[in-house]
Every structure is written in structure tokens, then in C-alpha cells.
Design an enzyme around this catalytic site. Sequence first.
Site, PDB file in Angstrom:
ATOM      1  N   ASP A 157     -11.492   1.937  -9.702  1.00  0.00           N
ATOM      2  CA  ASP A 157     -10.445   2.691  -9.476  1.00  0.00           C
ATOM      3  C   ASP A 157      -9.924   2.892  -8.007  1.00  0.00           C
ATOM      4  OD1 ASP A 157      -8.195   4.127 -10.547  1.00  0.00           O
ATOM      5  OD2 ASP A 157      -9.510   5.427 -12.005  1.00  0.00           O
ATOM      6  N   GLU A 190      -5.601  -0.400  -9.376  1.00  0.00           N
ATOM      7  CA  GLU A 190      -4.908   0.406  -8.379  1.00  0.00           C
ATOM      8  C   GLU A 190      -3.628   0.854  -8.494  1.00  0.00           C
ATOM      9  OE1 GLU A 190      -2.474  -0.647  -4.690  1.00  0.00           O
ATOM     10  OE2 GLU A 190      -2.624  -1.428  -6.754  1.00  0.00           O
ATOM     11  N   TRP A 191      -3.264   0.707  -9.726  1.00  0.00           N
ATOM     12  CA  TRP A 191      -1.942   1.434 -10.083  1.00  0.00           C
ATOM     13  C   TRP A 191      -0.501   0.872  -9.485  1.00  0.00           C
ATOM     14  CZ3 TRP A 191      -4.018   5.992  -7.092  1.00  0.00           C
ATOM     15  CH2 TRP A 191      -4.891   6.315  -7.595  1.00  0.00           C
ATOM     16  N   GLY A 192      -1.028  -0.416  -9.077  1.00  0.00           N
ATOM     17  CA  GLY A 192       0.180  -0.943  -8.562  1.00  0.00           C
ATOM     18  C   GLY A 192       0.754  -0.685  -7.416  1.00  0.00           C
ATOM     19  N   ASN A 194       0.157  -0.911  -4.160  1.00  0.00           N
ATOM     20  CA  ASN A 194       0.267  -1.891  -3.110  1.00  0.00           C
ATOM     21  C   ASN A 194       0.699  -3.183  -3.783  1.00  0.00           C
ATOM     22  OD1 ASN A 194      -0.857  -0.469  -0.729  1.00  0.00           O
ATOM     23  ND2 ASN A 194      -2.306   0.198  -2.172  1.00  0.00           N
ATOM     24  N   ASP A 212      -0.838   5.261 -14.569  1.00  0.00           N
ATOM     25  CA  ASP A 212      -1.732   5.380 -15.962  1.00  0.00           C
ATOM     26  C   ASP A 212      -0.444   5.748 -17.207  1.00  0.00           C
ATOM     27  OD1 ASP A 212      -3.911   5.471 -14.796  1.00  0.00           O
ATOM     28  OD2 ASP A 212      -4.398   7.497 -15.136  1.00  0.00           O
TER      29      ASP A 212
END
Length: 395
Positions: A157, A190-192, A194, A212
Amino acid sequence: MESFAKKTISCLALALFFGFFLCAPSAPALENGLALTPPMGWNSWNRFACHVTEDLVKSAADALVSSGMKDAGYEYVVIDDCWQVSRDDAGNIVADAKTFPSGIKALADYVHSKGLKFGIYSDAGTMTCAKRPGSRGHEFQDALQYAAWGVDYLKYDWCNTGTENAQAAYSTMRDALKAAGRPIVFSLCEWGSNKPWLWATDVGNLWRTTGDISDCWDCKKGHLSFAQILDLQVGLETYAGPGHWNDPDMLEVGNGGMTTTEYRSHFSLWCILAAPLMAGNDLKNMSPEIKDILTNKEVIAVDQDPLGMQGRRVRKDGDSEVWAKQMKDGSRAVVLFNRGASDADISVSWVDLGYPAHLSAAVRDLWAKKDLGKSTASFATKVPSHGIAMLRIIP
């Protein structure tokens, strides 16, 4: 120069004919030989969040087998956040002895005894999202511990990372996993933030493309809805392939926030996207309708096609959409998707699929598991509100 010109012309011809082919060379993938098709399994977070225990994970492994999900291709059982509580004097990560009294190694052994693989969670920051110890500064130590425990999958995460550079942080853990000497699928959560699709092909086996997911059709508060996440996948298809996948987040199928029709849409579109299929429901208590969605082998075969091409949206007319995916055998998987509030007639043309209009092709309904005969130039059918028709078009 002449050979370059011939190659360019050939490449353009293929692109025009097939529609989906890309001629630009792709970046090198992570060379760990893993996730050659999108990973399939179960993760504890979406349904249970921090309420995760040894018994819960064992029961999930048992249910993965007894429900037929293992036979359908699901293999990873992944503990998400909240299994860890501290580090010992030597800096080793320590599992919560109250919730995991037998220890992680024994739990991994149990999962392996079921013919399944075992996954675990950590974070690139100093703490996880639930404020448990993260792996920053302990990457090589943690990777060695995971290997000793028998871990097969790591979800990593991006909470509490401060000013860390994402590519550098994830590359450090990639190197640590390699040095540990055990094959471990590396999932970048990394949730997009970067744009990992631009740099992560040789860092991880899969990377999150968005924040999420929420268990809702199109909610406006909290995390992203299924429909919002779907829209954010448009244009990312060129970055996915065997060993390196775009990850639109785990499945919410069966968690109660959407209808059965909407869950069928959710699952079908994740399969067209060649997305990792990580179930997130209570496997012990799922309804027959949810089980049927999660174990439809013809639909799963679209996700797991060895060509490894991510599908894309080829047509959008208001609330009516056509999504398509090229398959290794030359056929196309197609989802006719109706976002609208009422039933709609939706058609797909062969030209949208990269086929000539005069082609005669067999059409199969993957949810009805029924052949619909042959069609030329196009195919149309009525699609329910918030629903899909999922087809295989076979020349």
C-alpha cells in the site's frame, strides 16, 4: 531504411485490420515469471476490513475450495491490513497473537494444504493505512520474513509515505522480494496517484489505477463507485499484458451494495479489462446468484485469455456502450453495457471489432451459455437497465 519502411507499413496494416494491435514496443515486464494471466483469489478487506483473524482466513480458504471457486481459477488467499501489531527488538514484523495465535507460517501452511497460495499485506510508508507498522526501512528484512513464512503474494500500500518517491519505494521492495529468493507476486496499491502504468511494468505484476472502490453503482460520496472506476480505465489498455496488469481494485460482488444485475455488470467488465479478479465478499455466506457470477468459467476465460490484451471501450452512444477484447484464437469478447435507467437495444458492429463487415461470425451468449447463431456485419440485443450482454464473436 527500406526494411524499416516495410516494417512500418506492415505494422500499420495490422493495426487497421485488427483494431487492437499496437506497434510501439512495450516496456519490459517484471521478470519473475508470475501473473502471466491476471491473478485470481480472495482478499479480506472489502468485506471484513480490520476484523480479520486466523479462523476467518482459514474459513475463506475452505470456502474457496468447497464453493467451486478454486476449480474456476481462484488461487490466492490474501490477508489485507491489520494482521501486524509491532516489531520485535531485532526489527522483525510481529503478527497479532490474539487474532493469529498460530502465527503466519502455520496459516500459510494451511492455505497451501488446500492447494491454494497465500498472500499478505504491507505498506511502503512508516505505517499502514490502519496505523500498523509499515515496511519503510525494513524492506529486505520483511521480504526475507515473507519468504520464510511461505508468502506467494504481496499487496503493498501507499499510506503514510510522506515525501517518498513512488517508483523508488516500490522498486526497493521489488529488489527485496527478488533477493529473498521466493516467487512472490507483487501488487502495487499506489492508487494511480503517480501514474504507475507509465513506470511499473518492470516493478510490479499489477498496479492499482485508481483510488479504492466502493460497493455502489454510482455513489457520489466516499470512495469511487464501480462506474467511476470503469471510466478511469479508458485509455490505459496499452499498458497491460502478461506479467503486468492494470488493477481497477478488488471485486465488490456479493457485498450487498448493488443488485445482482449490477454485480454481473461489474464482474463482466472487470473480465473484459483483463483485471485481477480478487473476490472481496464473505465466501461462506454467499447466495447461489453471487456464486454463479463468480464461478462462470466462460466469462472468467475472457479475463484469463493467454494473449493478455486488455479490452477497451470501442463505442459509446449516451448510456449505451460497447467494450471489446481481442482473444488469442482471433475471436472477440464483447460487453454491451447499459448505464441507463431503462432497457435499451444495443448493437455491436463487426467494424468496431476490427472485422470486415461481410464476415459471418458465430455469436455466443456467455451468461446464458447459449449459441445465438451466426450474424453478418453486426449483432444487436436488448440489455436491461444497469445490465450487460456478454458475447463471444467467433469468425
